[in-house]
Design an enzyme around this catalytic site. Sequence first.
Site, mmCIF file in Angstrom:
data_model
loop_
_atom_site.group_PDB
_atom_site.id
_atom_site.type_symbol
_atom_site.label_atom_id
_atom_site.label_comp_id
_atom_site.label_asym_id
_atom_site.label_seq_id
_atom_site.Cartn_x
_atom_site.Cartn_y
_atom_site.Cartn_z
ATOM 1 N N TYR A 40 -19.639 3.915 -0.183
ATOM 2 C CA TYR A 40 -18.356 3.206 -0.363
ATOM 3 C C TYR A 40 -18.544 1.931 -1.184
ATOM 4 C CZ TYR A 40 -13.901 1.082 1.236
ATOM 5 O OH TYR A 40 -12.658 0.499 1.317
ATOM 6 N N ILE A 89 -8.201 -4.770 6.836
ATOM 7 C CA ILE A 89 -6.737 -4.677 6.947
ATOM 8 C C ILE A 89 -6.384 -3.639 8.019
ATOM 9 C CG2 ILE A 89 -4.608 -4.246 5.628
ATOM 10 C CD1 ILE A 89 -6.346 -6.581 4.484
HETATM 11 P P1 NAP Z 1 -5.544 5.034 4.676
HETATM 12 O O1 NAP Z 1 -4.644 4.381 5.675
HETATM 13 O O2 NAP Z 1 -6.642 5.905 5.173
HETATM 14 O O3 NAP Z 1 -4.610 5.854 3.630
HETATM 15 C C1 NAP Z 1 -5.240 6.571 2.624
HETATM 16 C C2 NAP Z 1 -4.227 7.106 1.626
HETATM 17 O O4 NAP Z 1 -4.952 7.731 0.571
HETATM 18 C C3 NAP Z 1 -3.293 8.162 2.179
HETATM 19 O O5 NAP Z 1 -2.068 8.085 1.482
HETATM 20 C C4 NAP Z 1 -4.020 9.457 1.840
HETATM 21 O O6 NAP Z 1 -3.162 10.609 1.759
HETATM 22 C C5 NAP Z 1 -4.578 9.116 0.481
HETATM 23 N N1 NAP Z 1 -5.756 9.883 0.085
HETATM 24 C C6 NAP Z 1 -6.929 10.025 0.752
HETATM 25 N N2 NAP Z 1 -7.764 10.808 0.052
HETATM 26 C C7 NAP Z 1 -7.090 11.187 -1.079
HETATM 27 C C8 NAP Z 1 -7.397 12.010 -2.176
HETATM 28 N N3 NAP Z 1 -8.575 12.634 -2.269
HETATM 29 N N4 NAP Z 1 -6.467 12.174 -3.138
HETATM 30 C C9 NAP Z 1 -5.261 11.567 -3.061
HETATM 31 N N5 NAP Z 1 -4.912 10.771 -2.036
HETATM 32 C C10 NAP Z 1 -5.817 10.590 -1.061
HETATM 33 O O7 NAP Z 1 -6.256 3.967 3.758
HETATM 34 P P2 NAP Z 1 -5.986 2.381 3.604
HETATM 35 O O8 NAP Z 1 -6.704 1.680 4.686
HETATM 36 O O9 NAP Z 1 -4.549 2.142 3.390
HETATM 37 O O10 NAP Z 1 -6.804 2.100 2.262
HETATM 38 C C11 NAP Z 1 -6.198 2.138 0.970
HETATM 39 C C12 NAP Z 1 -7.187 1.625 -0.056
HETATM 40 O O11 NAP Z 1 -7.565 0.278 0.290
HETATM 41 C C13 NAP Z 1 -8.485 2.421 -0.128
HETATM 42 O O12 NAP Z 1 -8.946 2.487 -1.455
HETATM 43 C C14 NAP Z 1 -9.443 1.603 0.713
HETATM 44 O O13 NAP Z 1 -10.786 1.807 0.327
HETATM 45 C C15 NAP Z 1 -8.976 0.192 0.361
HETATM 46 N N6 NAP Z 1 -9.343 -0.806 1.348
HETATM 47 C C16 NAP Z 1 -8.929 -0.706 2.638
HETATM 48 C C17 NAP Z 1 -9.303 -1.685 3.546
HETATM 49 C C18 NAP Z 1 -8.876 -1.648 4.990
HETATM 50 O O14 NAP Z 1 -9.347 -2.496 5.761
HETATM 51 N N7 NAP Z 1 -7.989 -0.742 5.400
HETATM 52 C C19 NAP Z 1 -10.100 -2.758 3.129
HETATM 53 C C20 NAP Z 1 -10.505 -2.827 1.804
HETATM 54 C C21 NAP Z 1 -10.110 -1.846 0.922
HETATM 55 P P3 NAP Z 1 -2.912 11.568 3.066
HETATM 56 O O15 NAP Z 1 -2.034 10.775 4.010
HETATM 57 O O16 NAP Z 1 -2.227 12.764 2.517
HETATM 58 O O17 NAP Z 1 -4.244 11.834 3.653
#
Ligand code: NAP
Length: 249
Positions: free
Chosen positions: A156, A189
């Site tokens: 990651y 987050i």
């Molecule tokens: P999340 O709640 O797990 O949501 C992930 C989203 O991405 C969902 O809409 C999912 O669709 C979609 N997705 C997953 N794999 C995919 C693929 N192969 N092709 C197309 N869509 C895909 O994630 P999140 O926490 O909101 O994170 C969003 C972004 O922020 C990510 O890049 C993550 O690395 C980054 N981030 C998150 C955090 C944190 O603390 N949460 C911190 C730093 C960075 P489905 O619903 O259909 O599965």
Amino acid sequence: MSTLKGKVALVTGGSRGIGRAISLALAESGADLAVNYAGNHDRAEETCRMLRDKGVRADKYAANIANDDENHQMIAKVIADFGHIDILVNNAGITRDKTFTKMTPEIWHEVLGVNLTGPAMVTHEVLKGMMPLGWGRIVFITSIVGQVGNFGQSNYAVTKGGLIAFTKTLAREVARKGITVNAVAPGFIETDMTSAVPEAALEQVRANTPIGRLGRPEEVAEAVRFLCSPLSSYITGEVINVNGGMFMG
Ligand code: NAP
């Protein structure tokens, strides 16, 4: 403020978590939304309903961003439906955590495919239509993990660090076409992604965060909205940290 009226935004992983908050924020600014997701149709449809309630056009597009054919079909369909793509937010991402010695080649490649190569290939395809428009906004959602590393997340971390390098490189290449390229680096987050993290680890995160809590998706979305707006026209190749002060770089 309807600063994005008439603009069309494609948000990958726009159906839940941070991506949903980004889609909603862009809609509040008047943009029409193409919401990409992997397979959870119900959450994607729910997001589109929320977006339409804000008075914008919105539709959902299932595509695994790690798959070039699916990407190309998705982008062609978005352009057929909306006419153009002015804003691309590369948000979709996954985690498959293991310490490096226990990491399998399968999960290494899986995370690189979705988090790094996928966003690059989506951007490559979207740019073909965006360059002739003479205006565009591209934002990558990277992570504090790409800046400082994290135990058990070598795959990651590589992808998120790579996105920062890519942001700075692409920003230089497309600046004269009226396109800015920036990144937002969230800390921890509250989303489905972090709900899997053990409470003891989250307690440590809170202790190491000057603001003393996890962030909310809406707080990330505000930074993205700014970078997508005409107000950020002289900012490119930049990374905005939204991490409660956990890392100041
Ligand atoms: P999340 O709640 O797990 O949501 C992930 C989203 O991405 C969902 O809409 C999912 O669709 C979609 N997705 C997953 N794999 C995919 C693929 N192969 N092709 C197309 N869509 C895909 O994630 P999140 O926490 O909101 O994170 C969003 C972004 O922020 C990510 O890049 C993550 O690395 C980054 N981030 C998150 C955090 C944190 O603390 N949460 C911190 C730093 C960075 P489905 O619903 O259909 O599965």
